[in-house]
Design a protein around this motif. Structure first.
Motif, short mmCIF file in Angstrom:
data_model
loop_
_atom_site.label_atom_id
_atom_site.label_comp_id
_atom_site.label_asym_id
_atom_site.label_seq_id
_atom_site.Cartn_x
_atom_site.Cartn_y
_atom_site.Cartn_z
N PRO A 130 0.83 -1.21 0.00
CA PRO A 130 0.00 0.00 0.00
C PRO A 130 0.87 1.26 0.00
CG PRO A 130 0.05 -0.98 2.19
CD PRO A 130 0.74 -1.95 1.27
N VAL A 131 0.50 2.23 -0.81
CA VAL A 131 1.20 3.52 -0.79
C VAL A 131 0.99 4.14 0.60
CG1 VAL A 131 1.36 5.82 -1.80
CG2 VAL A 131 0.85 3.83 -3.25
N THR A 132 2.11 4.47 1.25
CA THR A 132 2.05 4.90 2.64
C THR A 132 2.68 6.28 2.79
OG1 THR A 132 2.12 2.62 3.44
CG2 THR A 132 2.77 4.33 5.00
N TYR A 133 1.93 7.20 3.39
CA TYR A 133 2.37 8.58 3.58
C TYR A 133 2.55 8.84 5.07
CZ TYR A 133 1.75 13.73 3.80
OH TYR A 133 1.87 15.07 4.05
N ILE A 134 3.79 9.08 5.48
CA ILE A 134 4.10 9.46 6.85
C ILE A 134 4.24 10.98 6.84
CG2 ILE A 134 5.76 9.23 8.74
CD1 ILE A 134 6.53 6.49 7.47
N ALA A 135 3.26 11.67 7.39
CA ALA A 135 3.18 13.12 7.21
C ALA A 135 4.21 13.88 8.02
CB ALA A 135 1.77 13.61 7.54
N GLY A 136 4.65 13.35 9.16
CA GLY A 136 5.61 14.06 10.00
C GLY A 136 4.95 15.14 10.83
N ASP A 137 5.78 16.01 11.42
CA ASP A 137 5.29 17.05 12.32
C ASP A 137 4.78 18.25 11.52
OD1 ASP A 137 5.59 15.81 14.73
OD2 ASP A 137 7.14 17.16 15.50
N THR A 138 3.60 18.12 10.98
CA THR A 138 2.98 19.22 10.25
C THR A 138 1.54 19.39 10.71
OG1 THR A 138 2.42 20.10 8.06
CG2 THR A 138 2.25 17.72 8.34
N ILE A 139 1.07 20.61 10.63
CA ILE A 139 -0.36 20.86 10.78
C ILE A 139 -1.03 20.56 9.43
CG2 ILE A 139 -0.06 22.55 12.61
CD1 ILE A 139 -0.37 24.75 10.45
N TRP A 140 -2.35 20.58 9.41
CA TRP A 140 -3.07 20.44 8.15
C TRP A 140 -2.95 21.75 7.38
CZ3 TRP A 140 -4.59 17.18 4.75
CH2 TRP A 140 -5.54 17.52 3.79
N CYS A 141 -2.39 21.66 6.19
CA CYS A 141 -2.13 22.85 5.38
C CYS A 141 -1.98 22.40 3.93
CB CYS A 141 -0.87 23.58 5.87
SG CYS A 141 0.61 22.54 5.95
N GLU A 142 -1.53 23.29 3.07
CA GLU A 142 -1.47 22.99 1.65
C GLU A 142 -0.56 21.81 1.32
OE1 GLU A 142 -0.17 25.26 -2.52
OE2 GLU A 142 -0.32 26.37 -0.64
N GLU A 143 0.55 21.67 2.03
CA GLU A 143 1.53 20.64 1.68
C GLU A 143 1.01 19.21 1.89
OE1 GLU A 143 3.86 24.38 2.13
OE2 GLU A 143 2.17 23.43 3.14
N PRO A 144 0.46 18.86 3.04
CA PRO A 144 -0.11 17.52 3.14
C PRO A 144 -1.30 17.29 2.22
CG PRO A 144 -0.48 18.75 5.17
CD PRO A 144 0.49 19.53 4.36
N ALA A 145 -2.10 18.33 1.99
CA ALA A 145 -3.21 18.18 1.05
C ALA A 145 -2.69 17.84 -0.34
CB ALA A 145 -4.05 19.46 1.03
N GLU A 146 -1.61 18.52 -0.75
CA GLU A 146 -1.03 18.26 -2.06
C GLU A 146 -0.41 16.87 -2.13
OE1 GLU A 146 0.25 18.27 -5.85
OE2 GLU A 146 -1.19 19.63 -4.92
N ALA A 147 0.23 16.42 -1.04
CA ALA A 147 0.81 15.08 -1.03
C ALA A 147 -0.27 14.02 -1.19
CB ALA A 147 1.58 14.86 0.27
N ILE A 148 -1.40 14.21 -0.54
CA ILE A 148 -2.50 13.26 -0.68
C ILE A 148 -3.03 13.28 -2.10
CG2 ILE A 148 -4.87 12.79 0.05
CD1 ILE A 148 -4.03 13.76 2.87
#
Length: 250
Positions: free
Chosen positions: A148-166
């Motif tokens: 499975p494609v797995t995304y470990i987001a790290g120490d981030t708040i919800w913002c543009e970067e994790p949304a774009e990664a998803i």
């Protein structure tokens, strides 16, 4: 894939034929003072490492998202073998080479190790001036045939970067550092319960796993708090909230 939460953000993944240790914080309970200017003065980590059969001191690969002491500590530097390949973000290399590690790769964008492909992502470790002072943080997306494609987001708040990664990687599994870590002033510096809801709503088909709770003094959102908020948003049972030592297979 096998996933195990060791403690806080320390993860064990069996993925693509590799045993991978992420963000090792291996110190004994209460070895470090609480982070200053935070809502309490409890010593860190608040809990001991769990009893587990996993030999997490002997991984095939290390991933360190950033070098704050609740993600990389002196105990990890002391106890882990120095020849273990280690992936980090650009600018952190010297921390590991100075500690004696001999196979350190700063991932600028993408990297491949054996059969596993890694892509580094970014985020914001808070907002405003506090976010700037917290420095750069990274996440990693893992891909391998049959996994499975797995995304470990790290120490981030919800913002543009994790949304774009998803959006870019459409992960099957998303690991978020929840807990709503914060100082006495300013906004949270990791995802809180509202951010976790946003992740799940943004990726409804993904397995979302929330970690980084009940171990560090400035993480004010507990596992129970998160579970209660998810239930109030009609997401009861739709986000995995593992206990220390708990594991899953996907």
């Amino acid at each position: 894939m096998k996933f195990q939460l060791i403690r806080n953000a320390t993860l064990w993944l069996e993925y693509g034929g590799l045993n991978i240790l992420v963000d090792p914080m291996l110190m004994d309970a209460e070895s470090m003072p609480g982070f200053p200017n935070t809502p309490n003065e409890l010593r860190n980590p608040r809990v001991s490492l769990p009893e587990t059969e996993t030999d997490y001191l002997n991984p095939d690969l290390l991933i360190v998202t950033h070098t704050h002491p609740d993600h990389w500590d002196e105990a990890a530097a002391k106890h882990l073998r120095k020849d273990i390949p280690l992936l980090c973000q650009p600018g952190d290399e010297h921390v590991f080479t100075n500690a004696g590690f001999t196979d350190v790769t700063a991932v600028e964008d993408k990297h491949e190790h054996h059969s596993v492909r890694f892509a580094r992502t970014s985020g914001h470790h808070g907002t405003g001036e506090i976010g700037k002072r917290m420095g750069n943080v990274s996440g990693f997306v893992l891909e391998a045939d049959g996994e499975p494609v797995t995304y470990i987001a790290g120490d981030t708040i919800w913002c543009e970067e994790p949304a774009e990664a998803i959006h870019q990687y459409t992960p099957d599994v998303i690991v978020v550092n929840a807990g709503g870590a914060r100082f006495n002033e300013g906004d949270p510096i990791t995802m809180d319960e509202h951010d976790v809801v946003a992740v799940k709503q943004h990726a409804p088909a993904a397995h979302v796993i929330a970690v980084h709770m009940d171990a560090i003094n400035h993480c004010v959102v507990s596992r129970a708090d998160l579970a209660n908020h998810l239930a109030s948003e009609q997401l009861d049972g739709q986000v995995l909230i593992p206990l220390d030592g708990e594991n899953f297979e996907f």
